[in-house]
Design a protein around this motif. Structure first.
Motif, PDB file in Angstrom:
ATOM      1  N   ASP A 188      -5.588  36.063   6.296  1.00 53.40           N
ATOM      2  CA  ASP A 188      -6.228  34.767   7.394  1.00 53.40           C
ATOM      3  C   ASP A 188      -6.429  34.851   8.817  1.00 53.40           C
ATOM      4  O   ASP A 188      -6.478  35.164   9.183  1.00 53.40           O
ATOM      5  N   PRO A 189      -7.988  35.729   8.946  1.00 49.97           N
ATOM      6  CA  PRO A 189      -8.771  35.515  10.053  1.00 49.97           C
ATOM      7  C   PRO A 189      -8.602  34.417  10.949  1.00 49.97           C
ATOM      8  O   PRO A 189      -8.544  34.497  12.517  1.00 49.97           O
ATOM      9  N   ASP A 190      -8.225  32.930  10.509  1.00 52.95           N
ATOM     10  CA  ASP A 190      -7.858  32.086  11.719  1.00 52.95           C
ATOM     11  C   ASP A 190      -6.628  31.936  12.687  1.00 52.95           C
ATOM     12  O   ASP A 190      -6.585  31.493  12.990  1.00 52.95           O
ATOM     13  N   LEU A 191      -4.988  33.038  12.133  1.00 49.01           N
ATOM     14  CA  LEU A 191      -4.615  32.828  12.220  1.00 49.01           C
ATOM     15  C   LEU A 191      -4.490  33.359  13.944  1.00 49.01           C
ATOM     16  O   LEU A 191      -4.895  33.660  13.548  1.00 49.01           O
ATOM     17  N   PRO A 192      -3.505  32.713  14.409  1.00 51.83           N
ATOM     18  CA  PRO A 192      -2.706  32.866  16.027  1.00 51.83           C
ATOM     19  C   PRO A 192      -2.698  33.876  15.675  1.00 51.83           C
ATOM     20  O   PRO A 192      -1.963  34.305  14.988  1.00 51.83           O
ATOM     21  N   ARG A 193      -2.820  35.158  16.774  1.00 50.95           N
ATOM     22  CA  ARG A 193      -2.306  36.971  16.920  1.00 50.95           C
ATOM     23  C   ARG A 193      -2.620  37.018  18.517  1.00 50.95           C
ATOM     24  O   ARG A 193      -3.505  35.994  19.498  1.00 50.95           O
ATOM     25  N   ALA A 231      -7.504  41.705  17.675  1.00 49.99           N
ATOM     26  CA  ALA A 231      -9.395  41.067  17.145  1.00 49.99           C
ATOM     27  C   ALA A 231     -10.067  42.191  17.500  1.00 49.99           C
ATOM     28  O   ALA A 231     -11.171  42.628  17.754  1.00 49.99           O
ATOM     29  N   ASP A 238      -0.509  42.397  11.476  1.00 48.70           N
ATOM     30  CA  ASP A 238      -0.247  41.704  10.320  1.00 48.70           C
ATOM     31  C   ASP A 238       0.246  42.052   9.859  1.00 48.70           C
ATOM     32  O   ASP A 238       1.551  41.437   9.257  1.00 48.70           O
ATOM     33  N   CYS A 268       1.767  34.148  18.446  1.00 49.44           N
ATOM     34  CA  CYS A 268       1.128  34.576  17.678  1.00 49.44           C
ATOM     35  C   CYS A 268       1.704  34.326  16.159  1.00 49.44           C
ATOM     36  O   CYS A 268       3.293  33.697  15.667  1.00 49.44           O
TER      37      CYS A 268
END
Length: 193
Positions: free
Chosen positions: A3-8, A13, A23, A184
């Motif tokens: 999911d690109p919207d998860l906090p990382r 990026a 991930d 994250c």
């Protein structure tokens, strides 16, 4: 696909390969000798370069170094290493390519003496990941007392391209330390500080 919207962690990026690496690989506790040897080899190759460049060539390194089979790499002849200098899929640095074989030989000695390369590396952290709680990337060190000690011991055992920064990167990547930022989504996977 993640999911690109998860906090990382912010560095994830850097494109699809970096996102997938963050991930699925970085910080995941790894104990397998072959996988740890691959990780060490790539961390040493990365010294002075971007991780993204090395990550994009990981498949080429796996091919060139027999899937990072430690015994096969240790047995590589000088001519095989020399031939790799012509491989455009690799970073053509003679010292770094030769270091992979040198480190395979040192890893075999560690496996014999310690019962496994993974067992040896994990002994530096007492067998369990050390969990840090960084709120910002700027807080994260490039080295630690632990990576200094690991570096000294590895050099004593014949490893090369294992300065403290390389050792700390290995510890982060192989999950010996959990350096995911506290915000994250992966930080909670590996225990509490």
């Amino acid at each position: 696909m993640s999911d690109p919207d998860l906090p990382r962690c912010g560095w994830a990026a850097g494109g699809p390969a970096m996102l997938a690496y963050h991930d699925h690989d970085w910080g995941t506790p790894e104990r397998d000798d072959r996988a740890l040897f691959e990780n060490l080899s790539l961390q040493g190759t990365q010294a002075g370069l971007s991780w993204r460049l090395v990550l994009e060539r990981r498949g080429n390194y796996r091919r060139a170094f027999h899937g990072f089979d430690i015994a096969r790499v240790a047995a590589m002849a000088d001519g095989e290493i020399e031939a790799l200098l012509a491989d455009a899929g690799l970073i053509r640095n003679r010292a770094k390519l030769t270091a992979v074989r040198t480190n395979a030989r040192a890893a075999l000695a560690v496996i014999e003496a310690e019962g496994g390369f993974g067992r040896y590396l994990w002994s530096f952290v007492g067998g369990e990941p050390l969990v840090n709680r960084w709120a910002a990337h700027a807080e994260m060190p490039a080295t630690s007392e632990l990576s200094d000690r690991m570096s000294r011991d590895m050099k004593r055992r014949g490893f090369v391209f294992v300065g403290s920064t390389v050792c700390y990167s290995l510890m982060q990547s192989a999950g010996l330390v959990n350096d995911h930022m506290v915000g994250c989504f992966r930080h909670p996977e590996f225990g509490k500080a």
